[in-house]
Design an enzyme around this catalytic site. Structure first.
Site, mmCIF file in Angstrom:
data_model
loop_
_atom_site.group_PDB
_atom_site.id
_atom_site.type_symbol
_atom_site.label_atom_id
_atom_site.label_comp_id
_atom_site.label_asym_id
_atom_site.label_seq_id
_atom_site.Cartn_x
_atom_site.Cartn_y
_atom_site.Cartn_z
ATOM 1 N N ASP A 1 0.778 -1.255 0.000
ATOM 2 C CA ASP A 1 0.000 0.000 0.000
ATOM 3 C C ASP A 1 0.811 1.307 0.000
ATOM 4 O O ASP A 1 1.787 1.419 0.748
ATOM 5 C CB ASP A 1 -0.854 0.096 1.270
ATOM 6 C CG ASP A 1 -1.575 -1.173 1.616
ATOM 7 O OD1 ASP A 1 -1.492 -2.141 0.877
ATOM 8 O OD2 ASP A 1 -2.228 -1.174 2.678
ATOM 9 N N GLU B 1 -10.564 -2.198 4.559
ATOM 10 C CA GLU B 1 -9.196 -1.723 4.768
ATOM 11 C C GLU B 1 -9.043 -0.319 4.179
ATOM 12 O O GLU B 1 -9.827 0.107 3.323
ATOM 13 C CB GLU B 1 -8.186 -2.668 4.101
ATOM 14 C CG GLU B 1 -8.230 -4.086 4.670
ATOM 15 C CD GLU B 1 -7.128 -5.021 4.150
ATOM 16 O OE1 GLU B 1 -6.568 -5.751 4.971
ATOM 17 O OE2 GLU B 1 -6.865 -5.027 2.942
#
Ligand code: FRU
Length: 507
Positions: A44, A226
């Site tokens: 990420d 998330e």
């Protein structure tokens, strides 16, 4: 550079076993204009923030292997979000755990006391993941921590009082996105807690209080929530402002594995609400996950970067020195189309500075006819054209016999990306997928189709970002031919097909 157009060109299958595709740096599949770490594992984007002329890109990083492991924050900086300088690791795991995803803010008023008004701290807020706790079967192993930098991200000091938010027994409790909330003059933190969003508030970035929740019964719930983000956008052409909530979910995306849904609604400073009934996706391809937007951009633009992979096969992709890349930074905007709000995402303007050698050609095709465009740089190219056609195929080929098929089907209102035969696909069973995107709300007239291909990825923007697909690809060699196929019963025109070589950002 060679380019020519010919009708119904015959494909010759190469009989020689060809080594995996090499780019100009002689490294298999290395993207040339997307951010990648020089080596090892990345996931990420984290802590996207602008400060003193610098766009920071922190990211989930494991410096010891090309698979996921104890997470650090890697770091890169840029003046334009196009050319990146790779920097030393910013945050290392410590006694509280690995450093999971999170965000960064600039504490201009020095509410935390970490810096001063003259030299405000860049404050990183992230999740600690305590591996010993997880292994011991506890449920409180994810907590939230703080670190700060007084030299614009060069070095960080970890706050001694960490964690600043403890965990009361939620296995998945992570990914803080923090922003300054003008409505009640406090810091707002978004956190995901398994199947929903929590909103927390603070006066000083250290003491936090939970103020609301959202989403237990709304949106897609095929997997854990998330990487949240929440921001206001003006509805294009109107004075109305709405708030957009991004939530990544894994699994449960429309084409399998990981994906990013969004909600359009209102935020009163404490609570987010949305009347949205449909599930909406920011990107329909399999490879755009965990994306968030920049804090503190100079002109209030909303700029998004996502991770170009999918947890279904992220660990298995056939690269050797590093794993995965970020999407091209994208400008987000909001439109009302057919009485529904739609989030638009489209490459930032600066991207055009990388384009060179435009070749332009209009192709007119009779019903069921096709025409080939031969070009030796498809794997490092932007392709743009406009068309009224709604039934056509774009078929990328190489001499190895690989074949990446894109298809717009106006009767079924779908756009399809078929990478089953696009190159190396058998490294993991979920990779060789056929990906579908509904395109029911396209206007009836001319639309633009823009394609960015960069060695091991493709990003497709239809009607300037109304519908978007991002996918990884691992062709056995450079695609060297693109066939335009008219699948309708009418004549069609692909206007001004523009092939632009994209410069490498690494030279
Ligand atoms: C999303 C994610 C986050 C987590 C991080 C760990 O891809 O699972 O929820 O913080 O990756 O690397």
């Amino acid at each position: 550079m060679a380019v020519f157009f010919s009708c119904n060109q015959k494909k010759e299958k190469n009989t020689v076993e060809i080594q995996s595709i090499k780019n100009e740096n002689e490294e298999s599949y290395r993207p040339q204009y997307h951010f990648t770490p020089s080596e090892k594992w990345m996931n990420d984007p984290n802590g996207l923030v602008y400060h003193k002329g610098v766009y920071h890109l922190f990211y989930q990083y494991y410096p010891d292997d090309i698979v996921w492991g104890p997470m650090h924050w890697g770091h890169a900086t840029s003046k334009d979000m196009i050319y990146w300088d790779r920097k030393p690791i910013a945050l290392y795991p410590d006694k509280n755990g690995y450093i999971f995803s999170g965000s960064a803010v600039i504490d201009f008023e020095n509410s935390s006391g970490f810096g001063s008004k003259e030299n405000p701290a860049l404050v990183a807020l992230f999740t600690y993941h305590n591996m010993d706790g997880e292994k011991a079967g506890r449920t409180d192993f994810q907590t939230q921590g703080v670190a700060y930098s007084l030299d614009n991200g060069e070095t960080f000091k970890v706050y001694e009082g960490n964690p600043v938010i403890k965990n009361e027994g939620m296995k998945d409790f992570r990914d803080p996105k923090v922003f300054w909330n003008e409505k009640n003059k406090s810091w707002t933190m978004l956190l995901v807690a398994g199947n929903h969003l929590q909103i927390w508030q603070s006066k000083d970035l250290i003491g936090w209080k939970k103020v609301s929740e959202f989403g237990k019964n709304q949106g897609a719930h095929g997997g854990v929530w998330e990487c949240p983000d929440l921001f206001p956008l003006k509805v294009e052409g109107e004075s109305e402002e709405k708030w957009v909530l991004l939530i990544s979910i894994n699994p449960g995306a429309p084409n399998g594995g990981s994906g990013t849904q969004y909600f359009v609604g209102d935020f009163d400073g404490t609570t987010f609400t949305s009347k949205q009934e449909n599930i909406k996706w920011l990107d329909w391809g399999t490879d755009n996950y965990a994306g968030i937007t920049y804090n503190n951009t100079p002109n209030q633009e909303r700029i998004f970067i996502g991770w170009m992979s999918n947890w279904s096969y992220a660990r298995d992709t056939p690269t050797n020195t590093w794993r995965s890349a970020m999407t091209i930074p994208r400008n987000l905007s909001l439109k009302e189309i057919n009485d529904e709000y739609q989030l638009i995402n489209y490459p930032i303007d600066n991207f055009k500075n990388l384009l060179e050698n435009a070749i332009t050609k209009t192709v007119e095709l009779k019903p069921q006819a096709e025409e080939a465009v031969v070009y030796d740089h498809f794997n490092q190219t932007q392709i743009t054209f406009t068309t009224k056609a709604r039934d056509f195929k774009l078929n990328f080929k190489n001499n190895f016999g690989d074949n990446l098929l894109l298809e717009m089907n106006g009767k079924e209102n779908t756009f399809i990306l078929n990478r089953e035969k696009s190159g190396k696909v058998d490294f993991q069973e979920d990779f060789a997928s056929i990906q579908k995107m509904p395109i029911g709300h396209l206007p009836k007239d001319l639309i633009e189709v823009k394609i960015l291909m960069d060695w091991s990825s493709i990003e497709i923007f239809i009607n300037k970002g109304q519908y978007v697909m991002t996918a990884q690809l691992f062709p056995n060699e450079n695609y060297s031919q693109l066939n335009f196929v008219n699948t309708s019963e009418a004549d069609v025109i692909f206007n001004e097909i523009k092939l632009e070589k994209v410069k490498s950002i690494w030279k």
